[in-house]
Design a protein around this motif. Structure first.
Motif, PDB file in Angstrom:
ATOM      1  N   CYS A   1      -3.265 -13.190 -45.147  1.00  0.00           N
ATOM      2  CA  CYS A   1      -3.949 -12.212 -45.991  1.00  0.00           C
ATOM      3  C   CYS A   1      -3.009 -11.443 -46.912  1.00  0.00           C
ATOM      4  N   GLY A   2      -1.697 -11.514 -46.682  1.00  0.00           N
ATOM      5  CA  GLY A   2      -0.744 -10.833 -47.544  1.00  0.00           C
ATOM      6  C   GLY A   2      -0.534  -9.369 -47.217  1.00  0.00           C
ATOM      7  N   LYS A   3      -0.989  -8.936 -46.051  1.00  0.00           N
ATOM      8  CA  LYS A   3      -0.825  -7.535 -45.666  1.00  0.00           C
ATOM      9  C   LYS A   3       0.651  -7.237 -45.430  1.00  0.00           C
ATOM     10  N   GLY A   4       1.125  -6.113 -45.978  1.00  0.00           N
ATOM     11  CA  GLY A   4       2.524  -5.729 -45.843  1.00  0.00           C
ATOM     12  C   GLY A   4       2.661  -4.295 -45.371  1.00  0.00           C
ATOM     13  N   SER A   5       3.829  -3.723 -45.591  1.00  0.00           N
ATOM     14  CA  SER A   5       4.089  -2.367 -45.128  1.00  0.00           C
ATOM     15  C   SER A   5       3.350  -1.351 -45.997  1.00  0.00           C
ATOM     16  N   MET A   6       3.206  -0.139 -45.450  1.00  0.00           N
ATOM     17  CA  MET A   6       2.482   0.918 -46.134  1.00  0.00           C
ATOM     18  C   MET A   6       3.265   2.221 -45.971  1.00  0.00           C
ATOM     19  N   LEU A   7       3.395   2.993 -47.039  1.00  0.00           N
ATOM     20  CA  LEU A   7       4.108   4.250 -47.002  1.00  0.00           C
ATOM     21  C   LEU A   7       3.112   5.378 -46.747  1.00  0.00           C
ATOM     22  N   LEU A   8       3.311   6.124 -45.657  1.00  0.00           N
ATOM     23  CA  LEU A   8       2.393   7.192 -45.272  1.00  0.00           C
ATOM     24  C   LEU A   8       3.088   8.539 -45.325  1.00  0.00           C
ATOM     25  N   THR A   9       2.353   9.566 -45.721  1.00  0.00           N
ATOM     26  CA  THR A   9       2.848  10.930 -45.712  1.00  0.00           C
ATOM     27  C   THR A   9       1.972  11.731 -44.762  1.00  0.00           C
ATOM     28  N   PRO A  10       2.467  11.994 -43.542  1.00  0.00           N
ATOM     29  CA  PRO A  10       1.653  12.768 -42.607  1.00  0.00           C
ATOM     30  C   PRO A  10       1.519  14.214 -43.077  1.00  0.00           C
ATOM     31  N   ARG A  11       0.364  14.810 -42.811  1.00  0.00           N
ATOM     32  CA  ARG A  11       0.121  16.197 -43.204  1.00  0.00           C
ATOM     33  C   ARG A  11       0.031  17.042 -41.946  1.00  0.00           C
ATOM     34  N   ASN A  12       1.056  17.839 -41.697  1.00  0.00           N
ATOM     35  CA  ASN A  12       1.094  18.715 -40.533  1.00  0.00           C
ATOM     36  C   ASN A  12       0.648  20.105 -40.940  1.00  0.00           C
ATOM     37  N   LYS A  13      -0.376  20.611 -40.274  1.00  0.00           N
ATOM     38  CA  LYS A  13      -0.873  21.931 -40.590  1.00  0.00           C
ATOM     39  C   LYS A  13      -0.158  22.949 -39.709  1.00  0.00           C
ATOM     40  N   LEU A  14       0.404  23.973 -40.347  1.00  0.00           N
ATOM     41  CA  LEU A  14       1.157  24.994 -39.628  1.00  0.00           C
ATOM     42  C   LEU A  14       0.707  26.366 -40.118  1.00  0.00           C
ATOM     43  N   ARG A  15       0.039  27.129 -39.275  1.00  0.00           N
ATOM     44  CA  ARG A  15      -0.458  28.475 -39.584  1.00  0.00           C
ATOM     45  C   ARG A  15      -1.310  28.514 -40.852  1.00  0.00           C
ATOM     46  N   GLY A  16      -2.214  27.563 -40.970  1.00  0.00           N
ATOM     47  CA  GLY A  16      -3.159  27.547 -42.082  1.00  0.00           C
ATOM     48  C   GLY A  16      -2.649  26.870 -43.336  1.00  0.00           C
ATOM     49  N   LYS A  17      -1.383  26.462 -43.371  1.00  0.00           N
ATOM     50  CA  LYS A  17      -0.829  25.797 -44.553  1.00  0.00           C
ATOM     51  C   LYS A  17      -0.200  24.479 -44.129  1.00  0.00           C
ATOM     52  N   TYR A  18      -0.151  23.546 -45.058  1.00  0.00           N
ATOM     53  CA  TYR A  18       0.414  22.238 -44.748  1.00  0.00           C
ATOM     54  C   TYR A  18       1.935  22.285 -44.865  1.00  0.00           C
ATOM     55  N   ASN A  19       2.593  21.813 -43.844  1.00  0.00           N
ATOM     56  CA  ASN A  19       4.046  21.785 -43.779  1.00  0.00           C
ATOM     57  C   ASN A  19       4.548  20.488 -44.417  1.00  0.00           C
ATOM     58  N   PRO A  20       5.470  20.560 -45.371  1.00  0.00           N
ATOM     59  CA  PRO A  20       5.984  19.311 -45.939  1.00  0.00           C
ATOM     60  C   PRO A  20       6.737  18.504 -44.884  1.00  0.00           C
ATOM     61  N   SER A  21       6.504  17.215 -44.871  1.00  0.00           N
ATOM     62  CA  SER A  21       7.165  16.370 -43.873  1.00  0.00           C
ATOM     63  C   SER A  21       7.618  15.083 -44.544  1.00  0.00           C
ATOM     64  N   ASP A  22       8.474  14.350 -43.865  1.00  0.00           N
ATOM     65  CA  ASP A  22       9.047  13.125 -44.410  1.00  0.00           C
ATOM     66  C   ASP A  22       8.011  12.011 -44.474  1.00  0.00           C
ATOM     67  N   LYS A  23       8.251  11.097 -45.382  1.00  0.00           N
ATOM     68  CA  LYS A  23       7.398   9.922 -45.503  1.00  0.00           C
ATOM     69  C   LYS A  23       7.827   8.905 -44.461  1.00  0.00           C
ATOM     70  N   LYS A  24       6.861   8.155 -43.931  1.00  0.00           N
ATOM     71  CA  LYS A  24       7.142   7.124 -42.936  1.00  0.00           C
ATOM     72  C   LYS A  24       6.563   5.804 -43.405  1.00  0.00           C
ATOM     73  N   ARG A  25       7.254   4.733 -43.098  1.00  0.00           N
ATOM     74  CA  ARG A  25       6.784   3.396 -43.446  1.00  0.00           C
ATOM     75  C   ARG A  25       6.174   2.763 -42.205  1.00  0.00           C
ATOM     76  N   LYS A  26       4.919   2.331 -42.325  1.00  0.00           N
ATOM     77  CA  LYS A  26       4.209   1.685 -41.222  1.00  0.00           C
ATOM     78  C   LYS A  26       4.118   0.194 -41.513  1.00  0.00           C
ATOM     79  N   TYR A  27       4.361  -0.621 -40.478  1.00  0.00           N
ATOM     80  CA  TYR A  27       4.331  -2.067 -40.609  1.00  0.00           C
ATOM     81  C   TYR A  27       3.155  -2.634 -39.830  1.00  0.00           C
ATOM     82  N   PRO A  28       2.537  -3.717 -40.316  1.00  0.00           N
ATOM     83  CA  PRO A  28       1.452  -4.351 -39.566  1.00  0.00           C
ATOM     84  C   PRO A  28       2.006  -5.106 -38.360  1.00  0.00           C
ATOM     85  N   ASN A  29       1.143  -5.368 -37.405  1.00  0.00           N
ATOM     86  CA  ASN A  29       1.524  -6.089 -36.192  1.00  0.00           C
ATOM     87  C   ASN A  29       1.559  -7.585 -36.520  1.00  0.00           C
TER      88      ASN A  29
END
Length: 74
Positions: free
Chosen positions: A8-36
């Motif tokens: 199918c050609g599925k590859g890696s995906m770049l994700l930016t998790p959103r962590n909520k801290l005291r009502g505001k979103y905390n900037p966090s690092d990007k992570k690369r997720k790979y298919p199984n």
């Protein structure tokens, strides 16, 4: 070693998790997720003149493996 599904050609995906801290979103690092990706044998049917079938080893994601293993509806 490429982590890409050959079916199918599925590859890696770049994700930016959103962590909520005291009502505001905390900037966090990007992570690369790979298919199984797993190596499986695919049955390749030959032309009508030849008998038998040959096997081909490919890298496929688990979703494609599950889809290929389902019986076909008539």
């Amino acid at each position: 070693m490429a982590k890409i599904c050959e079916i199918c050609g599925k590859g890696s995906m770049l994700l930016t998790p959103r962590n909520k801290l005291r009502g505001k979103y905390n900037p966090s690092d990007k992570k690369r997720k790979y298919p199984n990706i797993q190596r499986v044998f695919l049955l390749a049917r030959r032309s009508l003149g030849e008998s038998g079938s040959s096997e081909k080893r490919v890298r496929a994601c688990v979703q494609c493996i599950k889809t290929l293993s389902k019986p076909k509806k008539k």
